[in-house]
Scaffold this active site. Structure first.
Site, short mmCIF file in Angstrom:
data_model
loop_
_atom_site.label_atom_id
_atom_site.label_comp_id
_atom_site.label_asym_id
_atom_site.label_seq_id
_atom_site.Cartn_x
_atom_site.Cartn_y
_atom_site.Cartn_z
N ARG A 62 0.83 -1.21 0.00
CA ARG A 62 0.00 0.00 0.00
C ARG A 62 0.86 1.26 0.00
NH1 ARG A 62 -3.36 2.59 4.31
NH2 ARG A 62 -5.16 3.54 3.28
N HIS A 66 0.28 4.24 -2.64
CA HIS A 66 -0.06 5.59 -2.20
C HIS A 66 1.06 6.59 -2.53
CE1 HIS A 66 -3.74 5.22 0.57
NE2 HIS A 66 -3.71 4.18 -0.24
N ASN A 94 -4.27 8.81 4.31
CA ASN A 94 -3.06 8.21 4.89
C ASN A 94 -3.01 8.31 6.42
OD1 ASN A 94 -2.03 7.63 2.33
ND2 ASN A 94 -0.99 9.61 2.16
N HIS A 194 -6.16 -5.89 -2.75
CA HIS A 194 -6.98 -6.01 -1.54
C HIS A 194 -7.23 -7.46 -1.17
CE1 HIS A 194 -8.81 -1.67 -1.51
NE2 HIS A 194 -7.52 -1.71 -1.27
#
Length: 319
Positions: A62, A66, A94, A194
């Protein structure tokens, strides 16, 4: 003779697709001569961190995602707040959510020690750590193009605006990914990340109490972990095999058991339904597309050559 020509054409097309996925500047062999022990060192530390806490694999994956969606893959997400830097760590997507910074710090310290000087960028560390995390949890491997450099800026505003929201519908998700140069296949394949990790209750509370496209038993089960009032930071797995890279995430979507609105949006009567179905029963197809999309995502607005810098500390710009 004709079959041999067809085979040769197929080999050529596969090779062409593989090479076009790489940046013209980045190379998987970037550190082979300057520090051949860099990648094995990253792998060793990632494996130890994930074995210690299985959730860390999803967290490192992740972090790379991000990072790339804000200013490109430049390690801007790692910068702490200063008088001149409005840290992306404090952006809403975040805040109290992204994690794994200590693992990146450890990697940076050990890699710099073994290389004798700071030659490996924090941006490359994020890209390699994401790949190694997927592999250790049973997912595919891929050659990570390397040679990124680190930004000297960060943007909390861009992080708030550019990172996809867990409440987005399919058209919004498609637009969000398109803005990054990614198509619908990339959207579905990368969302398959995911298959690993957890989500905070606050991000799916509205769905489990108000959505109509959700399995009733699944919603009831989630409500036990996520009450109407309070419990916002309680965690629930994004799929039942949260520490194993597999296709359960897509099977869940078909059963209307997507945890986030943005997950279920991928199977909601829209243009991505068929790809979700394909991935649900074809793990090889999912793994191949996921690897290709990770390479493609890793090329977003990279800094190379004389751009940016190689940070000595991933949390701050070199003085």
């Amino acid at each position: 003779m004709a079959s041999r020509s067809i085979f040769q054409l197929q080999v050529f097309l596969i090779f062409a697709l593989a090479t076009t996925a790489f940046s013209s500047v980045l190379s998987p062999y970037f550190y082979e001569k300057v520090c051949p022990q860099a990648l094995p060192t990253i792998k060793r530390i990632v494996e130890a961190a994930v074995y210690k806490e299985r959730r860390m694999g999803a967290s490192l994956l992740r972090l790379h995602f991000h990072d790339c969606f804000v200013q490109g893959c430049d390690a801007s997400i790692l910068l702490d707040k200063t008088s001149t830097i409005d840290s992306e760590k404090n952006a809403l997507p975040n805040l109290k959510s992204v994690r794994g910074f200590e693992v990146i710090d450890q990697i940076k310290e050990e890699v710099d020690n073994i290389c004798g000087r700071p030659v490996v960028s924090c941006a490359d560390i994020l890209a390699v750590a994401a790949r190694d995390s997927v592999v250790v949890l049973g997912g595919p491997s891929w050659k990570v193009p390397l040679g990124r450099r680190d930004s000297t800026t960060a943007s909390r505003t861009l992080a708030n605006n550019d990172l996809p929201s867990p409440t987005m519908d399919l058209p919004a998700l498609i637009t969000n990914f398109k803005n990054q140069g990614l198509n619908e296949q990339d959207l579905v394949a990368l969302s398959g990340g995911h298959t690993l990790g957890f989500s905070h209750c606050r991000l799916f509370k509205d769905r489990i109490y108000n959505a109509t496209n959700i399995d009733s038993d699944f919603a009831k089960e989630q409500r036990k972990k996520c009450p109407r009032t309070g419990g916002d930071n309680n965690l629930s797995p994004l799929d039942p095999t949260f520490a194993r890279f597999d296709t359960a995430y897509f099977s869940n979507l078909i059963k209307e058991k997507g945890l986030l609105e943005s997950d279920q949006a991928l199977f909601s009567g829209g243009s991505t339904d068929e790809l979700v179905k394909t991935y649900s029963y074809n793990p090889k197809s999912f793994s191949a597309d996921f690897a290709n999309s990770m390479i493609k995502m890793g090329n977003i607005k990279v800094l190379t050559e004389e751009q940016g810098q190689i940070r000595m500390n991933c949390r701050k710009v070199n003085s």
